[in-house]
Motif scaffolding. Structure first.
Motif, mmCIF file in Angstrom:
data_model
loop_
_atom_site.group_PDB
_atom_site.id
_atom_site.type_symbol
_atom_site.label_atom_id
_atom_site.label_comp_id
_atom_site.label_asym_id
_atom_site.label_seq_id
_atom_site.Cartn_x
_atom_site.Cartn_y
_atom_site.Cartn_z
ATOM 1 N N VAL A 39 40.080 45.999 29.101
ATOM 2 C CA VAL A 39 38.747 45.423 29.248
ATOM 3 C C VAL A 39 37.935 45.889 28.049
ATOM 4 N N ASP A 188 30.063 43.557 36.592
ATOM 5 C CA ASP A 188 31.513 43.442 36.782
ATOM 6 C C ASP A 188 32.089 44.843 37.011
ATOM 7 N N ARG A 190 34.938 45.919 36.666
ATOM 8 C CA ARG A 190 35.864 46.336 35.602
ATOM 9 C C ARG A 190 35.095 46.893 34.411
#
Ligand SMILES: [Fe+2]
Length: 220
Positions: A39, A188, A190
């Motif tokens: 990520v 998010d 992540r």
């Protein structure tokens, strides 16, 4: 005679655990990175307190200022990791800067109007450059909260031929994280995970210190 001091399953766990640690140490960053979905490390504001005057010492040990005898107050914390691209390849030659407030919540900046005395033994800012394997490390203090913010360390990464990435590193398990506006702006999970670092005992590195791994993934 059989040793009954530890169940067999327990021994197996210990063995597997040590193998897991060994493989973590042996595998290059690229292989480890490829085993998970990368990520991009989210950008975050550098805030108003990037030093307006650099300290006399700008190395990667913020706990000790060259020429000073005292060490910084706070819990010594080793922050280390790799700068990687999105394919998991190490990014060598990247300058990594960090800055954070001292144990009293004071930044090395004249605009910081905090009322507590500044810890003059704390370097407040440091920089280093990644090696061929993309690795960097800092010795600093565990970040502390100050009014309006959960504990965090500011980072800026300048890699060759890439835009500067400014971001912030947070500490896993900090109750103030959920009430922090900048942390909450990362919607998010992540992205939150990408900037949230678990600090554990720095066993084998420094007694009584903490350590955490913060890998920084650049876009592209
Ligand atoms: Fe800050």
């Amino acid at each position: 005679m059989q040793d009954h001091s530890m169940p067999v399953s327990g021994r197996r766990e210990v063995l597997l655990g040590s193998l897991a640690i060994a493989s973590t140490l042996i595998l290059p960053a690229t292989v480890r990175a490829q085993s998970r979905t990368l990520v991009v490390t989210p950008a975050q504001t550098p805030g108003p307190f990037y030093p307006d005057q650099f300290p006399s010492d700008v190395d990667n040990d913020l706990v000790l200022l060259r020429g000073a005898e005292a060490r910084a107050e706070g819990t010594i914390t080793h922050v280390m990791g790799h700068v990687l691209d999105l394919r998991g390849q190490p990014v060598p030659g990247a300058q990594v800067e960090i800055w954070q407030c001292d144990a009293h919540g004071r930044y090395l900046h004249r605009a910081d109007r905090g009322t507590r005395p500044r810890d003059t033994a704390f370097q407040g800012y440091g920089r280093t450059t990644t090696g061929g394997d993309g690795a960097y490390r800092f010795r600093t203090i565990r970040p502390v909260a100050y009014p309006g913010r959960t504990p965090h360390i500011h980072f800026a990464v300048r890699a060759p031929d890439r835009p500067v990435l400014a971001t912030q590193m947070y500490v896993a398990g900090e109750p103030l994280n959920e009430r922090d506006g900048l942390y909450a702006s990362l919607r998010d999970p992540r992205q939150r995970a990408a900037v949230t670092v678990r600090l554990t005992e720095a066993s084998g590195i420094e007694n009584g210190a903490l350590a955490g791994t913060f890998d920084i993934v650049l876009a592209g």
